[in-house]
Design a protein around this motif. Structure first.
Motif, PDB file in Angstrom:
ATOM      1  N   PHE A  83     118.532 -84.325 -38.259  1.00 37.64           N
ATOM      2  CA  PHE A  83     118.488 -83.037 -38.953  1.00 37.64           C
ATOM      3  C   PHE A  83     117.280 -82.215 -38.506  1.00 37.64           C
ATOM      4  CE2 PHE A  83     121.323 -85.290 -41.902  1.00 37.64           C
ATOM      5  CZ  PHE A  83     122.289 -84.317 -42.107  1.00 37.64           C
ATOM      6  N   MET A  84     116.176 -82.888 -38.211  1.00 40.17           N
ATOM      7  CA  MET A  84     115.003 -82.174 -37.698  1.00 40.17           C
ATOM      8  C   MET A  84     115.300 -81.551 -36.341  1.00 40.17           C
ATOM      9  SD  MET A  84     111.961 -84.842 -38.775  1.00 40.17           S
ATOM     10  CE  MET A  84     110.690 -83.924 -37.898  1.00 40.17           C
ATOM     11  N   SER A  87     117.471 -78.524 -36.867  1.00 39.55           N
ATOM     12  CA  SER A  87     116.634 -77.425 -37.342  1.00 39.55           C
ATOM     13  C   SER A  87     115.823 -76.824 -36.200  1.00 39.55           C
ATOM     14  CB  SER A  87     115.697 -77.929 -38.445  1.00 39.55           C
ATOM     15  OG  SER A  87     114.819 -76.908 -38.868  1.00 39.55           O
ATOM     16  N   ASN A  90     118.085 -74.700 -33.986  1.00 34.97           N
ATOM     17  CA  ASN A  90     118.347 -73.411 -34.631  1.00 34.97           C
ATOM     18  C   ASN A  90     117.130 -72.496 -34.537  1.00 34.97           C
ATOM     19  OD1 ASN A  90     120.913 -74.250 -35.351  1.00 34.97           O
ATOM     20  ND2 ASN A  90     120.304 -74.926 -37.397  1.00 34.97           N
ATOM     21  N   TYR A  91     115.953 -73.094 -34.702  1.00 33.67           N
ATOM     22  CA  TYR A  91     114.713 -72.316 -34.606  1.00 33.67           C
ATOM     23  C   TYR A  91     114.572 -71.699 -33.217  1.00 33.67           C
ATOM     24  CZ  TYR A  91     109.740 -71.582 -33.707  1.00 33.67           C
ATOM     25  OH  TYR A  91     108.536 -71.055 -33.314  1.00 33.67           O
TER      26      TYR A  91
END
Length: 249
Positions: A83-84, A87, A90-91
């Motif tokens: 999940f990191m 993220s 996406n960042y």
């Protein structure tokens, strides 16, 4: 521990340095250590749990349940890291969109300066003998577009051509008084300021990108998997740097 580099207490280099932006993109790569790190997130705790159950299983009421629950809990670091990474990806995508938006602003301003250059040349080329370099620049820019690969080059060409053209125009008061030329010179000054402001924002985003893609572990691993590279900041042309150096220093 004291700072290894301290700009307050010195020592100070009095002579200074003439620095240049390195015109090279660096690819992000990760080694075996990063691969082992990701594997460890999944297997270390489950392996320890299984070893514990194997050693102490005879004293437990339900060693199988302990092993299953322990393994499920043990893979949580790996799941969290997934999940990191999502993220982080996406960042990077959002940051890339911001960089492209800022680059588009610079490109629009540059294209407007190109148009101003072509318009002014069209107005005055019959009245005065223009510098050959100006005409070459106009010919090279005609029909072209500004993009990621030629942004710095176009900026340098336009800046150099306008830097040669407007002093020639100013030598002819009757041309300088022409409303269209006066408006073009005013627009050029405005666009120069806008490009400077947009360049500051763009370079700030690029610095953020170049820093983040080497931030280990999550962002750097994602950047390597996505094939990201560093981005080259938008720079001043050699003519502008030389003019500033000769005028002020």
């Amino acid at each position: 521990m004291a700072n290894l580099l301290d700009e307050v207490t010195g020592p100070v280099n009095e002579s200074g340095r003439d620095v240049h932006v390195i015109d090279k993109q660096l690819a992000v790569t990760v080694g075996t250590g990063s691969t082992l790190f990701q594997i460890a997130l999944w297997v270390v705790i489950p392996v320890l749990v299984l070893l514990f159950v194997a050693i102490m299983g005879s004293t437990m009421e339900n060693p199988l349940l302990v092993a299953v629950v322990g393994c499920l809990v043990g893979i949580l670091p790996g799941v969290i890291f997934i999940f990191m990474k999502i993220s982080a990806r996406n960042y990077f995508q959002q940051l890339e969109q911001r960089i492209q938006a800022e680059a588009s602003n610079i490109d629009n301003y540059l294209e407007q300066r190109v148009q101003i250059l072509q318009n002014v040349v069209g107005l005055v080329e019959r009245a005065i003998d223009l510098d050959k370099d100006v005409m070459k620049a106009v010919a090279a820019l005609r029909g072209g577009s500004v993009n990621e690969t030629n942004r710095n080059e176009v900026s340098a060409q336009v800046g150099s051509a306008l830097g040669r053209l407007f002093p020639q125009v100013e030598a002819y008061p009757e041309l300088k008084a022409h409303s269209a030329i006066a408006d073009a010179m005013q627009q050029n000054n405005y666009l120069q300021r806008e490009i400077t402001a947009a360049r500051t924002v763009y370079n700030s985003r690029v610095t953020q990108w170049n820093t983040d893609i080497f931030s280990w572990p999550t962002k750097m691993i994602v950047a390597a998997q996505q094939g990201y590279t560093t981005r080259i900041p938008f720079t001043a042309s050699a003519e502008i740097r030389e003019a500033a150096r000769s005028k002020f220093f």
